[in-house]
Design an enzyme around this catalytic site. Structure first.
Site, short mmCIF file in Angstrom:
data_model
loop_
_atom_site.label_atom_id
_atom_site.label_comp_id
_atom_site.label_asym_id
_atom_site.label_seq_id
_atom_site.Cartn_x
_atom_site.Cartn_y
_atom_site.Cartn_z
N GLU A 2 -3.21 7.62 -4.34
CA GLU A 2 -3.05 6.32 -3.68
C GLU A 2 -2.83 5.20 -4.68
O GLU A 2 -3.47 5.17 -5.73
CB GLU A 2 -4.33 6.05 -2.87
CG GLU A 2 -4.32 4.78 -2.06
CD GLU A 2 -5.66 4.54 -1.39
OE1 GLU A 2 -5.81 4.90 -0.21
OE2 GLU A 2 -6.57 4.00 -2.06
N TYR A 55 0.86 -1.19 0.00
CA TYR A 55 0.00 0.00 0.00
C TYR A 55 0.89 1.23 0.00
O TYR A 55 1.86 1.31 0.77
CB TYR A 55 -0.91 0.01 1.24
CG TYR A 55 -1.69 1.30 1.33
CD1 TYR A 55 -2.94 1.40 0.75
CD2 TYR A 55 -1.13 2.44 1.93
CE1 TYR A 55 -3.65 2.59 0.76
CE2 TYR A 55 -1.83 3.64 1.94
CZ TYR A 55 -3.08 3.70 1.36
OH TYR A 55 -3.76 4.90 1.36
#
Ligand code: GDP
Ligand code: MN
Length: 378
Positions: A189, A101
């Protein structure tokens, strides 16, 4: 404003973040052709502006173009969290060793952008944040300096990234900061950023939120807005330069100034009411803008009463009253309306409304109570 995955990834690739080869399709046949071009094994992904598509069945791995067509047919008929899927992204399938992530957002408490990274990326990241928050590494960025290489190495080390991937990781992180900073994003992101069997890093997913108040600097990004997924009332409001957010209550609110609009909603709630919307008509709104705002409020069938709370400063109360009269002549509202006008030209405004059969109030508390009572049919 939210961007779709395929839009975010296109921006990422301009900042030299590696993304899979692929294209977006609006029909199953197109999806099949793209799969043929890409050589067969592809992933077909719903393009909707919500998270958790994977878990909802909106991401499917196809072994050949025929399967890609089948999955595209399925996915294009889906509704995910209330949003209909109108497009799919067809990407070359990736081999995955590990999912990472990586995101940048603003930390309001620290008043700085913050990098978040985790070795436990993928569809369970929210779960990780809840149960193992220590697995998410956070590093703040000084926006005037940007990201330095030592920071990228610190983060790579903190998430136990294999050594051979550090250099690529550093380039990707610097690219992501470039995206975040240049595009006035509030979120950039990559989840997951994958390590492939060949040890190459690729951004398999992409998500971006752009600060609406900065869009005037990014006409190219404004064009990417997918109005299919906005409430029609919000689209209409944007056309007139009104700040409007639809809510679930039954008292329509027309207020000038964002702070006053928030206060009006709070006070409605205090007296047991539920606002149907947030609406700031802005400073200096003329009659046409007020009329547009009133049409938008009344297009919501839940609205049982309207509260007008106008504090005339730059906005003149008589202009607002004229707007109300114009809109009333046009839309003939059946719901009770409570009006409080104070400030510049309040007297002239009230005089204009004398024959309009509106409920008047002197203070905000009185106006709110009257609006709550009116909505309850009292
Ligand atoms: P999200 O659920 O909306 O976040 O959609 P993602 O694009 O992140 O996809 C969800 C999950 O699907 C990823 O975490 C991966 O595990 C998996 N996935 C996505 N693309 C591929 C791919 O090309 N190959 C494989 N094997 N899995 C993929
Ligand atoms: Mn994802």
């Amino acid at each position: 404003m939210k961007l779709h995955e395929y839009q975010s990834k296109q921006i990422f690739s301009r900042y030299r973040i590696p993304i899979p080869r692929g294209r977006v399709a609006a029909t199953a046949i197109e999806a099949k052709h793209i799969a043929e071009e890409l050589g067969g094994r592809v992933v077909v992904k719903a393009q909707v502006l919500v998270g958790g598509r994977g878990k909802a069945g909106g991401v499917k791995l196809a072994n050949n173009p025929e399967e890609a067509e089948q999955f595209a047919t399925q996915i294009l008929s889906m509704t995910i969290k209330g949003l209909p899927v109108r497009k799919v992204l067809v990407d070359e399938a990736a081999s995955i060793e590990q999912e990472i992530y990586l995101g940048i957002t603003n930390d309001r408490t620290a008043k700085k952008p913050v990098i978040m990274a985790s070795s436990a990326g993928g569809v369970e990241i929210e779960e990780v944040a809840r149960t193992n928050p220590e697995k998410i590494v956070k590093v703040h960025i000084n926006p005037l300096i940007g990201i330095k290489e030592y920071q990228t190495r610190d983060i790579a080390s903190a998430i136990d990234l294999p050594r051979e991937c550090w250099k690529q990781f550093g380039e990707i992180l610097i690219g992501l900061w470039g995206v975040f900073n240049d595009k006035d994003a509030t979120l950039a992101e990559i989840n997951p950023l994958v390590i492939g069997k060949d040890r190459k890093l690729t951004a398999l997913d992409g998500k971006m939120l752009i600060d609406d108040n900065a869009l005037f600097r990014h006409p190219d990004l404004s064009e990417l807005r997918d109005t299919d997924e906005d409430a029609p009332s919000e689209i209409e409001a944007r056309k007139y330069g009104l700040t409007f957010i639809k809510l679930d209550g039954n008292i329509g609110c027309m207020v000038n100034g964002a702070g006053l609009a928030m206060a009006s909603m709070d006070i409605l709630k205090l007296f047991g009411g539920e606002p149907a919307n947030f609406l700031d008509i802005g400073g200096g709104a003329g009659a046409d803008k007020v009329a547009a705002a009133m049409r938008i409020i009344l297009s919501d069938p839940n609205v049982k009463a309207i509260l007008f709370n106008i504090f005339g400063g730059i906005t003149r109360c008589d202009e607002v009253a004229r707007g109300i009269l114009t809109a009333m002549a046009e839309v003939k509202p059946k719901v009770p309306m409570v009006v409080r006008l104070v400030g510049t030209n309040a007297k002239e405004g009230r005089e204009l409304l004398v024959n309009a059969k509106m409920i008047t109030a002197e203070t905000l508390a009185e106006a709110a109570q009257k609006a709550v009572a009116a909505a309850k049919g009292a």
